[in-house]
Motif scaffolding. Structure first.
Motif, PDB file in Angstrom:
ATOM      1  N   LEU A 130       6.548   6.303   0.794  1.00  0.00           N
ATOM      2  CA  LEU A 130       7.107   6.211  -0.557  1.00  0.00           C
ATOM      3  C   LEU A 130       7.303   4.752  -0.935  1.00  0.00           C
ATOM      4  N   ILE A 131       6.673   4.348  -2.027  1.00  0.00           N
ATOM      5  CA  ILE A 131       6.828   2.988  -2.536  1.00  0.00           C
ATOM      6  C   ILE A 131       7.871   2.933  -3.653  1.00  0.00           C
ATOM      7  N   ARG A 132       7.780   3.910  -4.588  1.00  0.00           N
ATOM      8  CA  ARG A 132       8.683   3.859  -5.738  1.00  0.00           C
ATOM      9  C   ARG A 132       8.721   5.221  -6.440  1.00  0.00           C
ATOM     10  N   ARG A 133       9.915   5.656  -6.812  1.00  0.00           N
ATOM     11  CA  ARG A 133      10.074   6.853  -7.635  1.00  0.00           C
ATOM     12  C   ARG A 133      10.328   6.447  -9.093  1.00  0.00           C
ATOM     13  N   LYS A 134      10.166   7.425  -9.985  1.00  0.00           N
ATOM     14  CA  LYS A 134      10.453   7.253 -11.419  1.00  0.00           C
ATOM     15  C   LYS A 134       9.733   6.036 -12.005  1.00  0.00           C
ATOM     16  N   VAL A 135       8.435   6.030 -11.849  1.00  0.00           N
ATOM     17  CA  VAL A 135       7.597   4.965 -12.399  1.00  0.00           C
ATOM     18  C   VAL A 135       6.964   5.479 -13.684  1.00  0.00           C
ATOM     19  N   ASP A 136       7.091   4.719 -14.777  1.00  0.00           N
ATOM     20  CA  ASP A 136       6.520   5.191 -16.034  1.00  0.00           C
ATOM     21  C   ASP A 136       5.020   4.902 -16.086  1.00  0.00           C
ATOM     22  N   TYR A 137       4.400   5.360 -17.174  1.00  0.00           N
ATOM     23  CA  TYR A 137       2.939   5.269 -17.282  1.00  0.00           C
ATOM     24  C   TYR A 137       2.461   3.826 -17.228  1.00  0.00           C
ATOM     25  N   HIS A 138       3.102   2.946 -17.966  1.00  0.00           N
ATOM     26  CA  HIS A 138       2.666   1.545 -18.021  1.00  0.00           C
ATOM     27  C   HIS A 138       2.873   0.852 -16.677  1.00  0.00           C
ATOM     28  N   GLN A 139       3.960   1.173 -15.983  1.00  0.00           N
ATOM     29  CA  GLN A 139       4.190   0.596 -14.663  1.00  0.00           C
ATOM     30  C   GLN A 139       3.151   1.092 -13.660  1.00  0.00           C
ATOM     31  N   GLN A 140       2.801   2.384 -13.763  1.00  0.00           N
ATOM     32  CA  GLN A 140       1.782   2.943 -12.871  1.00  0.00           C
ATOM     33  C   GLN A 140       0.440   2.260 -13.092  1.00  0.00           C
ATOM     34  N   LYS A 141       0.097   2.011 -14.364  1.00  0.00           N
ATOM     35  CA  LYS A 141      -1.155   1.318 -14.657  1.00  0.00           C
ATOM     36  C   LYS A 141      -1.147  -0.097 -14.094  1.00  0.00           C
ATOM     37  N   ALA A 142      -0.003  -0.766 -14.176  1.00  0.00           N
ATOM     38  CA  ALA A 142       0.107  -2.121 -13.639  1.00  0.00           C
ATOM     39  C   ALA A 142      -0.024  -2.114 -12.114  1.00  0.00           C
ATOM     40  N   MET A 143       0.570  -1.119 -11.457  1.00  0.00           N
ATOM     41  CA  MET A 143       0.490  -1.036 -10.001  1.00  0.00           C
ATOM     42  C   MET A 143      -0.934  -0.751  -9.536  1.00  0.00           C
ATOM     43  N   ALA A 144      -1.662   0.033 -10.324  1.00  0.00           N
ATOM     44  CA  ALA A 144      -3.039   0.369  -9.956  1.00  0.00           C
ATOM     45  C   ALA A 144      -3.952  -0.843  -9.972  1.00  0.00           C
ATOM     46  N   GLU A 145      -3.533  -1.944 -10.612  1.00  0.00           N
ATOM     47  CA  GLU A 145      -4.324  -3.172 -10.665  1.00  0.00           C
ATOM     48  C   GLU A 145      -3.848  -4.228  -9.672  1.00  0.00           C
ATOM     49  N   MET A 146      -2.865  -3.891  -8.838  1.00  0.00           N
ATOM     50  CA  MET A 146      -2.343  -4.855  -7.876  1.00  0.00           C
ATOM     51  C   MET A 146      -3.268  -5.002  -6.680  1.00  0.00           C
ATOM     52  N   SER A 147      -3.078  -6.098  -5.937  1.00  0.00           N
ATOM     53  CA  SER A 147      -3.839  -6.346  -4.707  1.00  0.00           C
ATOM     54  C   SER A 147      -3.721  -5.136  -3.779  1.00  0.00           C
ATOM     55  N   ILE A 148      -4.801  -4.834  -3.075  1.00  0.00           N
ATOM     56  CA  ILE A 148      -4.927  -3.685  -2.165  1.00  0.00           C
ATOM     57  C   ILE A 148      -4.949  -2.375  -2.941  1.00  0.00           C
ATOM     58  N   PHE A 149      -3.918  -2.104  -3.780  1.00  0.00           N
ATOM     59  CA  PHE A 149      -3.846  -0.849  -4.524  1.00  0.00           C
ATOM     60  C   PHE A 149      -5.066  -0.646  -5.422  1.00  0.00           C
ATOM     61  N   LYS A 150      -5.610  -1.743  -5.953  1.00  0.00           N
ATOM     62  CA  LYS A 150      -6.709  -1.615  -6.910  1.00  0.00           C
ATOM     63  C   LYS A 150      -8.000  -1.106  -6.268  1.00  0.00           C
ATOM     64  N   LYS A 151      -8.022  -1.059  -4.930  1.00  0.00           N
ATOM     65  CA  LYS A 151      -9.191  -0.510  -4.247  1.00  0.00           C
ATOM     66  C   LYS A 151      -9.208   1.017  -4.279  1.00  0.00           C
ATOM     67  N   GLY A 152      -8.135   1.602  -4.822  1.00  0.00           N
ATOM     68  CA  GLY A 152      -8.120   3.039  -5.011  1.00  0.00           C
ATOM     69  C   GLY A 152      -7.515   3.805  -3.860  1.00  0.00           C
ATOM     70  N   ARG A 153      -7.752   5.085  -3.865  1.00  0.00           N
ATOM     71  CA  ARG A 153      -7.123   5.978  -2.904  1.00  0.00           C
ATOM     72  C   ARG A 153      -7.696   5.854  -1.495  1.00  0.00           C
ATOM     73  N   TYR A 154      -9.008   5.766  -1.402  1.00  0.00           N
ATOM     74  CA  TYR A 154      -9.649   5.845  -0.090  1.00  0.00           C
ATOM     75  C   TYR A 154      -9.802   4.499   0.601  1.00  0.00           C
ATOM     76  N   LYS A 155      -9.691   3.394  -0.127  1.00  0.00           N
ATOM     77  CA  LYS A 155      -9.767   2.079   0.487  1.00  0.00           C
ATOM     78  C   LYS A 155      -8.470   1.284   0.315  1.00  0.00           C
ATOM     79  N   GLY A 156      -7.706   1.627  -0.704  1.00  0.00           N
ATOM     80  CA  GLY A 156      -6.447   0.921  -0.947  1.00  0.00           C
ATOM     81  C   GLY A 156      -5.226   1.768  -0.651  1.00  0.00           C
ATOM     82  N   GLY A 157      -5.419   3.072  -0.445  1.00  0.00           N
ATOM     83  CA  GLY A 157      -4.316   3.955  -0.092  1.00  0.00           C
ATOM     84  C   GLY A 157      -3.369   4.272  -1.228  1.00  0.00           C
ATOM     85  N   PHE A 158      -3.778   3.952  -2.470  1.00  0.00           N
ATOM     86  CA  PHE A 158      -2.888   4.127  -3.626  1.00  0.00           C
ATOM     87  C   PHE A 158      -2.834   5.607  -4.016  1.00  0.00           C
TER      88      PHE A 158
END
Length: 690
Positions: A130-158
């Motif tokens: 668990l990284i964070r609960r209660k994340v809104d849509y805009h915050q989720q979009k910002a997190m999806a572009e962060m280092s490591i996370f931006k590689k997606g589910r299978y390579k970044g584990g997001f």
């Protein structure tokens, strides 16, 4: 010695043989489990860790009559991370960058905190951290572009997990009528519950695996795709709702009342345009906690006289101008006195005056004297108005009415005269308004409703506008007479104090004592009610107001409920009702002074021609004659702003460096200093508008 060595040797050989044999057995068993019975055990493992999980569909929206959102679902995310899929070098190089980016988006934790969180999850091979609960849509979009996370589910584990939160963009407006619904507990109120089958959609399914920390989706594909909910389009007008709620709240605060409600209905259609319910909390704040207009039955008092008058007109017992003997405002019924609030003042008056002044004696007399031998005939008129039934409104909680009748065990010889003035019966505000609305709508009573239609992806799947239920409750002649009576209430009767110069109105006040445990206590607590419509002759909207237990010294409906009705009617009329325009004569706006450029625009639209050209920036003008003259303004002199609107006056004064202080609204009628007086830059000047 030799025998001892042989004994030891045999023990060693036996031990080694046992170990080898055990290893062979274990190897054989491992081979059997993994190769021969592998599928069996994998299936058993899957059956205990892998299961089907419901996918909640997107819930439909609830809209006002103009498409404004009343209730919608906001996406809320829970962000998880699979630390096992990230490449070792990628994690080593970018973990610090990710920690910094997380701390910037969520500054309540430091970069070192997030770095430690990520490294620990990596070390523990956590697949669902668990990284964070209660994340809104805009915050989720910002997190999806962060280092490591931006590689997606299978390579970044997001792993963003979508949930929804129900929100009401209009806040407390119609809060209880819109309502809420909890699917797990099957509990809720209002439209959210009544239309859950439409709003809720159809659930989907996906496969998840139970792991430490939760359930991890196995893949991105769903077994069954969810079907999103339908949208519900209500009859509620958001502007009317705010007017009703604010006017009610102001009255409740002023009179320190326990609770109250206001319902606004469109006369021709039965559409409920506003429904406000407020109750005083322990902290003294008024909030929407219960739908009193639909769920609370009470003795209505004198508003009931509208229905008694209808019965009398339908049976030809009297006409509005007919004279009545009201016995100086007091009459005895089987030893119990019936009194008027102004007893002793009048011996006779017309029926219209008796209605306007709310004479109890007049109404009890006409009903008792004509129906005592056959009270069921009077009751039949009330039943025709469905005053013995619920309204059938779309939401749950429509309280059962109580209409006393001769077959009831509660009927007595005193019932008929007191029923005639609104006692020994109980009804909700909506039930009473629906009956009233039917009478003034030329006798056509229409079932009230809160929903116009239900749509699915923009297509109408349920159209309530095509299923309007109506019935005839009285003649057009009776309807016209009732409108004549209700208009007189504002001209000379109990609501004359709130008569409007904006719109003609009709209605009836009602002040009813509240019974406690079947008794009317000496403390005398009251309900103040008003039912009415506007405009008086051609009704567009009808309104019911109820204020429960006013306690600041005023309890009569004329002082408590009638002002709420008048305020609601004036404001709604001003913003919505189309007014008839007299096209037979030319009318000009009543403007006097202003900017010449503004006058040119107005004059062009109104075909007004000036008889002369003016070079000044600010002019005074007579629209009827077309004459204009320039207003000369000298430096260091107070300009003449009399006749200007607020915007023009402020602009002109500030242009010359003066600080304006303004009171009132309309056009400038007074100014200080006087025009032409010497002034200095930044001097404070005062103007009053009216």
């Amino acid at each position: 010695m030799t025998n001892i060595k042989k004994g030891i040797m045999w023990r060693v050989v036996f031990g080694m043989s046992a170990v080898v044999l055990f290893a062979i057995v274990v190897s054989f068993k491992m081979f059997t489990i993994q190769i021969v019975e592998g599928e069996k055990w994998l299936a058993m493992s899957d059956s205990t860790t892998i299961r089907r999980q419901n996918i909640t569909p997107a819930r439909g929206n609830i809209y006002s009559d103009d498409g404004s959102l009343l209730s919608t679902s906001m996406p809320i995310y829970e962000i998880r991370w699979d630390a096992t899929v990230v490449n070792k070098d990628t994690f080593r190089v970018y973990v610090s960058d990710l920690a910094i980016e997380l701390s910037r988006l969520f500054p309540e934790h430091t970069a070192s905190y997030y770095s430690s969180l990520l490294k620990t999850a990596r070390r523990d091979k956590n697949r669902y951290k668990l990284i964070r609960r209660k994340v809104d849509y805009h915050q989720q979009k910002a997190m999806a572009e962060m280092s490591i996370f931006k590689k997606g589910r299978y390579k970044g584990g997001f792993l963003p997990q979508l949930n929804t939160k129900r929100v009401k963009p209009a806040g407390e407006l119609a809060h209880r009528t819109i309502g809420w619904y909890h699917n797990e507990q099957n509990q809720g109120v209002g439209l959210e519950r009544s239309y859950d089958q439409d709003l809720g959609g159809v659930k989907g399914e996906r496969l998840v695996q139970r792991i430490s920390g939760g359930n991890r989706p196995l893949n991105d594909e769903n077994l069954i795709e969810p079907q999103n909910g339908r949208d519900v389009h209500t009859t509620i007008n958001i502007d009317f709702q705010e007017i009703a709620q604010r006017s009610l709240e102001k009255a409740l605060i002023k009179h320190n009342a326990h609770h109250g409600s206001v319902v606004v209905m469109e006369v021709a259609t039965g559409k409920i345009k506003a429904i406000a319910n407020l109750k005083r909390t322990e902290s003294g704040v008024y909030r929407e906690l219960y739908n009193y207009a639909i769920g609370e039955s009470y003795e209505p008092g004198s508003v009931w006289k509208v229905y008694s008058a209808m019965a009398a007109f339908e049976d030809g017992l009297i006409n509005p101008e007919d004279s009545m003997d009201i016995m100086n405002g007091e009459r005895d019924y089987f030893g119990k006195p019936m009194r008027d609030s102004d007893r002793g003042r009048f011996k006779k008056m017309s029926f219209k005056q008796a209605f306007a002044r709310s004479s109890n004696v007049a109404f009890s007399s006409i009903i008792f004297d004509n129906y005592a031998q056959n009270p069921s005939k009077y009751i039949s008129h009330l039943r025709k108005l469905d005053l013995d039934k619920t309204t059938g409104i779309e939401i749950l909680g429509d309280a059962e009415p109580f209409l006393n009748h001769p077959e009831s065990s509660t009927w007595s010889q005193l019932t008929l005269p007191w029923l005639a003035i609104g006692y020994e019966n109980q009804h909700t505000a909506l039930q009473l308004l629906t009956a009233y609305n039917g009478i003034i709508n030329n006798g056509d009573m229409i079932k009230p409703r809160l929903v116009n239609e239900v749509t699915d992806a923009g297509l109408v799947v349920k159209d309530n506008n095509e299923r309007v239920e109506s019935k005839k409750v009285c003649s057009k002649e009776t309807s016209a007479k009732i409108k004549e009576l209700t208009a007189e209430v504002f001209l000379s009767g109990s609501a004359s104090g709130v008569r409007s110069n904006v719109v003609s109105m009709g209605g009836k006040t009602g002040t009813a004592q509240i019974a406690t445990k079947g008794q009317y206590q000496k403390s005398r607590i009251y309900n103040a009610s008003f039912v009415g419509h506007f405009p008086a002759d051609e009704p567009v909207y009808s309104v019911f107001v109820m204020v429960n237990q006013p306690s600041n010294g005023q309890f009569y409906a004329s002082s408590v409920a009638a002002p709420v009705f008048a305020e609601v009617a004036e404001k709604i009329f001003t913003i919505s009702v189309k007014q008839k325009v007299d096209d037979t004569s030319t009318r000009f706006p009543n403007y006097t002074s202003g900017y010449y450029s503004d006058f040119k625009v107005l004059n062009s639209a109104l075909n007004v021609e000036l008889t002369q050209e003016v070079n000044n920036e600010v002019i005074a003008m007579n629209a009827k004659t077309g004459k204009a003259k320039g207003l000369n303004i000298e430096d260091n002199k107070m300009p003449n702003v009399r006749g200007l609107g607020a915007k023009d006056a402020i602009y002109l004064l500030e242009r010359y460096g003066l600080q304006a202080k303004m009171t009132g609204n309309g056009r400038v009628v007074e100014q200080s200093p006087a025009a032409g007086s010497r002034v200095t830059k930044n001097q404070h000047v005062y103007i009053r508008l009216n």
